[in-house]
Structure formats: C-alpha cells, structure tokens
Design an enzyme around this catalytic site. Structure first.
Site, PDB file in Angstrom:
ATOM      1  CB  CYS A 113       6.341  -7.994   2.317  1.00  0.00           C
ATOM      2  SG  CYS A 113       7.780  -8.602   3.262  1.00  0.00           S
ATOM      3  CG  HIS A 250       5.414  -3.889   3.545  1.00  0.00           C
ATOM      4  ND1 HIS A 250       5.127  -4.737   4.638  1.00  0.00           N
ATOM      5  CD2 HIS A 250       6.595  -4.332   2.961  1.00  0.00           C
ATOM      6  CE1 HIS A 250       6.014  -5.485   4.832  1.00  0.00           C
ATOM      7  NE2 HIS A 250       6.908  -5.251   4.020  1.00  0.00           N
ATOM      8  CG  ASN A 280       8.988  -6.215   7.053  1.00  0.00           C
ATOM      9  OD1 ASN A 280       7.824  -6.742   6.882  1.00  0.00           O
ATOM     10  ND2 ASN A 280       9.863  -6.583   6.013  1.00  0.00           N
TER      11      ASN A 280
END
Ligand code: UT7
Length: 323
Positions: A113, A250, A280
C-alpha cells in the site's frame, strides 16, 4: 536545486462497480458493517479483459495527455504494484510496450500500500541525481485477484484501479516555496510480516496465494506509523499542519484517516477522501485520490500536498510536495 514537479495526472477504473449490498450475497456481511467500520460504500472490480497493466496503461495515457506529453518524452516508468500481470516481466515494461515506448527504462516497485509513496520517492531521486528528466509514476492494482472471496474480514475491503502522475525536472531555488517534491521519508520493518501478507509466491508455494490480514493488528500500528513519517516531513521542512493545503492519505479505512488527521491537527476540509468510492486499492489509492482532487479543481498549482501511506511489510512513508 533540481525539483521533481508534477506535470500531469490521470486515473483509470475498471468498468464493473461492486457495491456493499452486492457483497451481502458473497459472504456474511452487511452494508452497515462495512460503512461503519471502514467508510467504504463501493469498489471497482477488474473484468476478465482488464489487468494491472491495462489499467495502468490507461492511467498513464491520461496523465501524459494532461502533461501535454507523449511516451517519447518519458525516460523512465516506475509502476508500483503488488499484483503484477506476471511474476515477470515487470508490469512497468508491459505498460511501456503498450504505450509503444521502446527507449528508456521501466521497472516495478513493490511496497504494497506504500508503493506509490516509495515510487514517487524513487522517481524524485532519479530526477535529482540527473539520471532521469521525465518519469511516469504509476500505481496500479488488481487486488480482487488475490482476495479470498470466502474471507469476510478481507474481501470487503479492497478494490482495483490505477492512477499515474508525470514528474519532470525543474530548477528550483532550494526553498520550501519551490514547486515539486520537498521531502520524502520511507520506512519498513519486516517484523510485522504476519499481520499482512500473501500466503503464496513463486519461491515458496509456487502459487499466487491469497491476501491474509490481521486487520485489528494493522489498525493498531497505522496511526502511530503515519504520524511518525509526517512529523519527519514537518521537521525536515519547517512546515506544519496549518501550512498543508491538501492531505491525500492512502485510502484503507476512513477511521484511520480521520484519526491520523485529528492527531496531526489537519482540518477535515483539507482531507481528500476516496475510500468510500474506491475501497482500498493499495498502491493505486493515492494517485486515484490525487486524480479526483486535481480533476475537480481542489488541488491547484502551488498548493502544498501531503501524501502518506502504510501497508504490508510493514512499509510506510510520506511525501510532501508543492503541486
Ligand atoms: O492498506 C493496508 C493497511 N490495511 C489497513 O489499514 C487495514 C487496517 N484494519 C482495518 O481497517 C480494520 O481493522 C478492519 C476494517 C479490517 C476491521 O475493523 P475492526 O473494527 O478492527 O473490526 P474487528 O476486526 O475487530 O472485527 C469486529 C467484528 C468481529 O466479530 P467479533 O469477533 O467481534 O464477533 C469480526 O468477525 O466484526 C466481524 N467482522 C465482520 N462482520 C461483518 C469482520 N469482518 C466483517 C464483515 N462483515 N465483513
């Protein structure tokens, strides 16, 4: 001093939208639970003919168009991904070929990520050292392909997509008034491997594997790690939360984003949120969010933009840049 300045941005999402309600028939979950615990309302899922490279290519083309450039102007492509089309060659090389680009270099960067923050930092280092002048930085993922669709603790959280920016070398004064990347801080600690990993790979099982996550454990570390790298950015530049125009974190969980912003004293109206519509998307989440906020006119030339990410490894990092 050479600075890496954003010249263009773009994104591309798969055609298919999956809403929370659609997941209610897949695993034992509910729209209410997903919204309350994560802020996610929907995510995009790649179709049969969509891959990380095809999404990345479209995002790259959009970013090049906005920059008024062609692939011929680019000398390096970095693609941040943990879901490459193949173990090798790199997805970046695949994208390079799809763009009809046969010069320069292209490689993938894998920091889960945090991949886009790591890729921007790497591109900035290439530009500052004179090794590259114009770098296409892509974050592209098809996490739907590594999800265990029987595991409700993970399959409701992730989505697919791609975003890209073009960074170009520009002579700056060496002050915080310059446009471009002003600071970058990267961290990793492999001691946290078991909390978020994929249970397969070419050198272990010979399979692709599925994503496994102890969500609560990741959550416990997230805010502390995020604030650590943002405070490092503030220390390095003398800037603080009041100076930030846009916080583009993020997009893993709305609760993590809100808690980080609160701890750092970043006002709600400066926070760019896309986790509700994208879920996500790992390395793609920041460039997708940048694309939303820049395309609708929120992020403008000269704005101070703070990026941060935290994810598998663990890896975490921040980039402070003037748009
Ligand atoms: O991007 C990379 C980094 N990743 C992250 O940042 C993710 C970090 N973690 C999180 O975002 C959160 O921990 C989650 C969203 C994954 C989970 O939220 P939580 O508030 O930590 O929930 P929990 O894991 O403590 O689970 C609470 C309950 C459990 O039931 P019991 O044990 O209390 O009876 C789970 O079994 O919710 C249950 N649960 C679900 N219920 C309905 C877990 N997943 C689901 C689901 N639907 N999809």
């Amino acid at each position: 001093m050479i600075r890496s300045v954003v010249r263009g941005f773009g994104a591309h999402l798969p055609e298919k939208v999956m809403r929370n309600r659609d997941l209610e028939g897949v695993v034992e979950t509910s729209d209410e639970w997903i919204i309350q615990r994560t802020g996610i309302r929907q995510r995009y899922i790649a179709g049969e003919h969509e891959t990380t490279a095809s999404l990345g290519e479209m995002a790259a083309r959009a970013a090049l168009d906005r920059a008024g450039m062609t692939p011929g102007d680019i000398d390096l492509i970095i693609c941040a991904t943990s879901t490459p089309d193949n173990t090798f060659p790199a997805t970046a090389v695949n994208i390079q070929n799809r763009l009809g680009m046969h010069h320069g270099a292209a490689f993938d960067l894998q920091a889960v990520c945090s991949g886009f923050v790591f890729a921007v930092t790497t591109a900035d280092s290439y530009i500052k050292s004179g090794l590259a002048k114009r770098v296409l930085v892509i974050g592209a993922e098809t996490f739907s392909r590594i999800l265990d669709w029987t595991d409700r603790t993970t399959c409701v959280l992730f989505g697919d997509g791609a975003g890209a920016i073009v960074l170009e070398a520009e002579e700056g004064e060496g002050t915080i008034a310059d446009r471009g990347v002003l600071s970058a801080h990267l961290r990793s600690d492999g001691a946290h491997r078991e909390k978020l990993y994929v249970d397969g790979g070419p050198s272990t099982t010979g399979t692709v594997g599925y994503l496994r996550m102890e969500g609560r454990e990741v959550f416990k570390h997230a805010v502390g790690m995020i604030t650590d790298v943002i405070e490092a950015a503030y220390d390095a530049t003398g800037l603080g939360s009041d100076d930030i125009d846009w916080f583009v974190p993020h997009q893993a969980n709305r609760r993590i984003i809100d808690a980080s912003a609160r701890k750092l004293g970043i006002a709600d109206q400066k926070v760019v949120i896309t986790v509700d519509i994208h879920g996500n998307t790992s390395a793609a989440s920041i460039p997708l969010a940048l694309n939303e906020a820049a395309a609708d006119g929120r992020i403008k030339t000269g704005d101070l933009v703070l990026l941060e990410a935290m994810g598998g490894g663990f890896t975490w990092g921040s980039v402070l840049l003037r748009w």
